[in-house]
Design a protein around this motif. Structure first.
Motif, short mmCIF file in Angstrom:
data_model
loop_
_atom_site.label_atom_id
_atom_site.label_comp_id
_atom_site.label_asym_id
_atom_site.label_seq_id
_atom_site.Cartn_x
_atom_site.Cartn_y
_atom_site.Cartn_z
N GLU B 69 0.85 -1.20 0.00
CA GLU B 69 0.00 0.00 0.00
C GLU B 69 0.88 1.24 0.00
OE1 GLU B 69 -3.68 0.57 1.67
OE2 GLU B 69 -3.85 -1.41 2.59
N SER B 70 0.45 2.25 -0.76
CA SER B 70 1.16 3.53 -0.73
C SER B 70 0.55 4.40 0.36
CB SER B 70 1.02 4.25 -2.07
OG SER B 70 1.64 3.51 -3.06
N ALA B 71 1.39 5.12 1.06
CA ALA B 71 0.89 5.94 2.17
C ALA B 71 1.74 7.17 2.35
CB ALA B 71 0.88 5.11 3.45
N LEU B 72 1.15 8.16 2.97
CA LEU B 72 1.87 9.38 3.35
C LEU B 72 2.16 9.31 4.84
CD1 LEU B 72 0.01 12.39 1.71
CD2 LEU B 72 2.37 11.69 1.33
N ILE B 73 3.32 9.80 5.24
CA ILE B 73 3.62 9.85 6.67
C ILE B 73 2.89 11.06 7.25
CG2 ILE B 73 5.43 10.09 8.39
CD1 ILE B 73 7.32 8.87 6.29
N LYS B 74 1.94 10.81 8.13
CA LYS B 74 1.15 11.91 8.70
C LYS B 74 1.81 12.45 9.96
CE LYS B 74 -2.56 13.13 7.27
NZ LYS B 74 -2.80 14.19 6.28
N GLU B 75 2.27 11.53 10.82
CA GLU B 75 2.87 11.98 12.07
C GLU B 75 3.85 10.94 12.60
OE1 GLU B 75 0.24 12.54 15.38
OE2 GLU B 75 1.71 13.70 16.49
N VAL B 76 4.95 11.41 13.13
CA VAL B 76 5.90 10.50 13.79
C VAL B 76 6.16 11.05 15.18
CG1 VAL B 76 8.18 9.45 13.69
CG2 VAL B 76 6.98 9.97 11.58
N GLN B 77 5.93 10.22 16.19
CA GLN B 77 6.15 10.66 17.57
C GLN B 77 7.49 10.11 18.07
OE1 GLN B 77 2.79 9.39 19.89
NE2 GLN B 77 1.34 10.28 18.45
N TYR B 78 8.26 10.99 18.69
CA TYR B 78 9.56 10.60 19.24
C TYR B 78 9.53 10.67 20.76
CZ TYR B 78 11.59 11.11 14.57
OH TYR B 78 11.89 10.97 13.25
N ASP B 79 10.53 10.05 21.38
CA ASP B 79 10.67 10.18 22.84
C ASP B 79 11.29 11.54 23.15
OD1 ASP B 79 13.23 9.80 21.99
OD2 ASP B 79 13.78 8.41 23.56
N GLY B 82 14.39 12.48 21.24
CA GLY B 82 14.33 12.53 19.78
C GLY B 82 15.05 11.36 19.13
N LYS B 83 15.28 10.28 19.88
CA LYS B 83 16.04 9.14 19.34
C LYS B 83 15.10 8.00 18.97
CE LYS B 83 20.46 10.01 21.54
NZ LYS B 83 21.36 9.65 22.63
N GLN B 84 14.30 7.57 19.94
CA GLN B 84 13.44 6.42 19.69
C GLN B 84 12.09 6.87 19.11
OE1 GLN B 84 12.39 4.06 23.11
NE2 GLN B 84 11.88 2.30 21.87
N ILE B 85 11.64 6.16 18.09
CA ILE B 85 10.33 6.47 17.51
C ILE B 85 9.28 5.75 18.35
CG2 ILE B 85 8.91 6.39 15.44
CD1 ILE B 85 11.58 6.14 13.87
N MET B 86 8.32 6.50 18.82
CA MET B 86 7.29 5.94 19.69
C MET B 86 6.10 5.40 18.89
SD MET B 86 8.79 6.53 22.48
CE MET B 86 7.67 6.25 23.82
N HIS B 87 5.75 6.12 17.81
CA HIS B 87 4.56 5.74 17.05
C HIS B 87 4.60 6.44 15.69
CE1 HIS B 87 0.26 5.54 15.93
NE2 HIS B 87 0.26 4.43 16.65
N ALA B 88 4.00 5.82 14.69
CA ALA B 88 3.95 6.45 13.36
C ALA B 88 2.54 6.32 12.78
CB ALA B 88 4.97 5.79 12.44
N ASP B 89 2.08 7.40 12.18
CA ASP B 89 0.77 7.43 11.54
C ASP B 89 0.97 7.47 10.01
OD1 ASP B 89 -0.25 7.76 14.07
OD2 ASP B 89 -1.73 9.26 13.44
N PHE B 90 0.24 6.62 9.30
CA PHE B 90 0.30 6.63 7.83
C PHE B 90 -1.10 6.82 7.29
CE2 PHE B 90 3.76 3.93 9.31
CZ PHE B 90 4.85 4.47 8.65
#
Lengths: 139, 224
Positions: B69-79, B82-90
């Protein structure tokens, strides 16, 4: 001149507790490089000012500096040779409450090496450990 | 326009504890939604996602089991760090669909006036643009070397690729070249006097009525 509020609701404040990490103000928002706190601290207004002077002196007229913290908290003390008791002391200085993760200063409009050196000089004026932070490519 | 395929798995476990367990395994919890279809909970390979985010690509291909599936990155949450990615929205996207995304602006060149003490300030680090999903530029590069003192580059001045329109306010300033302000150094005596006065800022309190005003108020009460 050191920072302090113009108007306050109360002259003195309770101590409060420092715990947890900073959830806001922890990313580079204005410039390209930032200085992030790694420890807890009450950062006195004169320490914030010392950092600013150190950076500005090194940067000269180049670049731009942002201070991302403000000393909102009044801290009190008692005069020398005074017995304990008789109520809380008088306000002595103002401090910013700092939790790990807080971005303290930001620099923009300078190459990385110069910005790094300027922030290194700021770090020497601070009572806590800090680290250099770059603007995240995707924000 | 490059797109990367990121391997993902669907997950059924919700909640912060399950998300934490996923992160401990080196995966990132995420979600895929949009186009009126049902939202799909994903677990994404953390390293692959992190590498992808180092690039400036907006469009991503997600490999979910057999299908892509093609998707756009809507939001990326960091700790906090700013190192660990907590969650990603597509968000699901079709290639010919018009989308509005925020694209990073990069200045190129050094204005001559900076050698004479002028300061080049980047007011906007990213600009919203509207275009087809497969035409999203990674970055917008702006030549700033020609700027003179008090020169500005507005959103409307940006040279965007064909098919790309700016969605931000066209009169917003992106780059600004201005004269450096002289540092204000307070004289030591003045600074000391200032600090003494500074120990006591003004108190925000309701103004107490004077004795005359209170007497007048009492008389009015008696009359009533």
């Amino acid at each position: 001149m050191a920072l302090m509020p113009k108007r306050v609701k109360f002259r003195k404040s309770q101590r409060g507790v420092l715990r947890g990490e900073e959830t806001r103000g922890n990313t580079v928002a204005f410039g390209e490089f930032g200085l992030q706190a790694l420890d807890y601290a009450w950062l006195a207004a004169r320490q914030i000012e010392a950092g600013r002077v150190a950076a500005q002196h090194f940067m000269g007229r180049e670049g731009k500096l942002w201070i991302r913290v403000f000393p909102h908290k009044p801290l009190t003390g008692k005069p020398a040779e005074v017995r304990m008791g008789s109520g809380k002391g008088e306000p002595v200085y103002w401090a910013a409450v700092i939790k790990p993760g807080r971005v303290l200063y930001e620099i923009g409009g300078l190459p990385e090496e110069t910005a790094r050196e300027a922030l290194n000089r700021v770090a020497h004026k601070l009572p806590i450990r800090v680290r250099l932070l770059k603007r995240r490519p995707r924000q | 326009m490059k797109t990367e395929a990121i391997k993902t798995e669907t997950r059924s476990n919700r909640g912060s504890a399950n998300a934490r367990r996923l992160r401990d395994e080196g995966k990132v919890p995420g979600i895929l939604y949009g186009h009126g279809e049902e939202a799909v909970l994903l677990s994404i390979d953390g390293r692959q996602l992190s590498d992808f985010l180092q690039t400036s690509h907006h469009l991503v291909k997600l490999q979910i089991g057999e299908r892509q599936e093609s998707a756009l990155i809507k939001e990326v949450q960091y700790d906090t760090w700013g190192k660990q990615i907590m969650h990603a929205d597509f968000a699901r996207v079709a290639m010919d669909e018009l989308v509005t995304v925020s694209v990073q602006v990069i200045g190129r060149g050094t204005p001559k006036a900076t050698q004479a003490g002028a300061v080049l300030e980047q007011v906007l680090h990213s600009v919203d643009i509207t275009c087809k999903a497969d035409e999203i530029p990674d970055t917008i590069r702006v030549e700033v070397g020609h700027l003179e003192l008090d020169g500005k580059i507005f959103v409307k001045d940006l040279q965007l690729p064909a098919g790309v329109k700016a969605a931000s306010d066209p009169d917003s300033i992106v780059f600004l070249l201005q004269e450096a302000r002289e540092e204000i150094v307070a004289a030591p005596a003045a600074a000391a006097a200032g600090e003494a006065a500074a120990a006591e800022p003004e108190l925000i309190r309701p103004v107490k009525p004077t004795e005359e005003e209170t007497e007048a108020a009492e008389k009015e009460k008696e009359k009533k």
